[in-house]
Write a protein that holds these residues in place. Structure first.
Motif, PDB file in Angstrom:
ATOM      1  N   PHE A  49       5.831  -0.302  41.341  1.00 50.81           N
ATOM      2  CA  PHE A  49       6.393  -1.650  41.265  1.00 50.81           C
ATOM      3  C   PHE A  49       5.290  -2.710  41.396  1.00 50.81           C
ATOM      4  CE2 PHE A  49      10.657   0.153  42.445  1.00 50.81           C
ATOM      5  CZ  PHE A  49      11.361  -0.401  41.388  1.00 50.81           C
ATOM      6  N   ARG A  51      15.338   2.226  44.610  1.00 50.96           N
ATOM      7  CA  ARG A  51      15.921   0.911  44.901  1.00 50.96           C
ATOM      8  C   ARG A  51      15.336   0.303  46.170  1.00 50.96           C
ATOM      9  NH1 ARG A  51      20.374  -0.026  47.704  1.00 50.96           N
ATOM     10  NH2 ARG A  51      21.146   2.097  47.475  1.00 50.96           N
ATOM     11  N   ARG A 108      11.881  -1.285  45.575  1.00 47.11           N
ATOM     12  CA  ARG A 108      11.753  -2.345  44.568  1.00 47.11           C
ATOM     13  C   ARG A 108      11.126  -3.607  45.152  1.00 47.11           C
ATOM     14  NH1 ARG A 108      16.757  -4.207  40.975  1.00 47.11           N
ATOM     15  NH2 ARG A 108      17.812  -4.139  42.990  1.00 47.11           N
ATOM     16  N   GLU A 109      10.297  -4.224  44.331  1.00 51.27           N
ATOM     17  CA  GLU A 109       9.718  -5.516  44.669  1.00 51.27           C
ATOM     18  C   GLU A 109      10.041  -6.503  43.554  1.00 51.27           C
ATOM     19  OE1 GLU A 109       5.610  -5.401  45.612  1.00 51.27           O
ATOM     20  OE2 GLU A 109       5.820  -3.854  47.142  1.00 51.27           O
ATOM     21  N   VAL A 169      15.633  -1.284  38.422  1.00 53.49           N
ATOM     22  CA  VAL A 169      15.714   0.078  38.949  1.00 53.49           C
ATOM     23  C   VAL A 169      16.380   0.933  37.875  1.00 53.49           C
ATOM     24  CG1 VAL A 169      16.827   1.552  40.663  1.00 53.49           C
ATOM     25  CG2 VAL A 169      15.777  -0.610  41.358  1.00 53.49           C
TER      26      VAL A 169
END
Length: 281
Positions: free
Chosen positions: A16, A129, A132-133, A138
């Protein structure tokens, strides 16, 4: 194991951080793949999701040469990361009493293999998930596995959907018939309101008061190992739930032009300069 799942989260977080618009789970968790890999019977893999600890099998009995005694060591409470799942199947106790899965062993039942496979799929999407950034998507990777009936695909879509991915990425599509099978699976599992049903103590399914919300409306991207044909692109164009077509094989200018014409407004992706990445072309 919990340690491996933490390593997976760290790998996802690192991906990410590259600024990718979306990251896929990219883990082969379909039931046919695990069955072909002898996953449900092998003792070579650490497993903290089972009823007993792997490697702690029956002990030799010193009083009876050649005989064994005792029981395998049981697992403790479910790992904390398991309890963060949106849905937990009946084989996992929420109250800290450990697992009921008896995997690995010989002759694992179809139902237990299906539930355990679903759990692995859920864990992969959950790890992605939670890593995530920003606004990156996703993407839950699922595998067609050559099953045009859609049953195997349904299992994966339903499991992944419980963790609310932004997109399904469906691997293994090479023909228009396979693309149509994906579209049919999305149609079967679309969000709907249905009468509430319940199972009685005698195993009968009955209709009760009220309604239930079932299914999901999550779009899908088809991922092809080789350059897809225009017939596959036309299937994507005809179904709004199929939002794009990706090729893992480089596309020439002529291929790009033909596929864009067949796709209409759907996205076309091809390998980028970075290994393991595809980008819009």
């Amino acid at each position: 194991t919990a340690g491996a799942r933490q390593s997976l989260r760290e790998q996802f977080a690192s991906t990410f951080q590259t600024g990718a618009a979306g990251v896929c789970t990219a883990l082969p968790t379909s039931r046919p793949f695990l069955e072909s890999s002898n996953f449900f019977e092998t003792l070579d893999l650490d497993n903290d999701l089972s009823y007993y600890s792997i490697g702690t099998t029956y002990r030799e009995n010193p009083d009876l040469p050649g005989a064994v005694t005792g029981l395998p060591t049981l697992q403790g409470s479910p790992p904390e990361d398991i309890l963060s799942l949106a849905k937990i199947e009946t084989h996992l106790y929420r109250g800290g009493a450990g697992m009921r899965y008896c995997i690995p062993r010989l002759g694992v039942s179809y139902g237990e293999r299906k539930e355990f496979t679903a759990l692995l799929c859920q864990l992969a999407v959950n790890a992605l998930r939670e890593s995530r950034e920003g606004a990156a998507a996703v993407c839950a990777t699922v595998h067609l596995a050559g099953d045009l009936s859609g049953g195997i695909l349904d299992e994966q879509l339903q499991a992944a959907a419980t963790e609310s991915p932004d997109l399904f990425v469906v691997e293994g599509v090479t023909t228009a018939a396979e693309a149509e099978a994906v579209a049919a699976a999305l149609e079967r599992n679309k969000a709907a309101t249905v009468p509430h049903t319940y199972v009685t103590a005698t195993g009968l399914t009955k209709t009760g008061e009220g309604t239930d919300e079932v299914g999901f409306d999550i779009p899908a991207l088809l991922l092809c190992e080789s350059a897809p044909g225009e017939d596959v692109a036309r299937v994507v164009s005809a179904d709004e739930r199929l939002v794009g077509l990706a090729s893992l094989e480089a596309l020439g200018e002529g291929d790009v032009a033909r596929l864009h014409a067949a796709l209409g407004g759907a996205a076309l992706l091809a390998p980028s300069q970075e290994a393991g990445e595809v980008a819009v072309v």
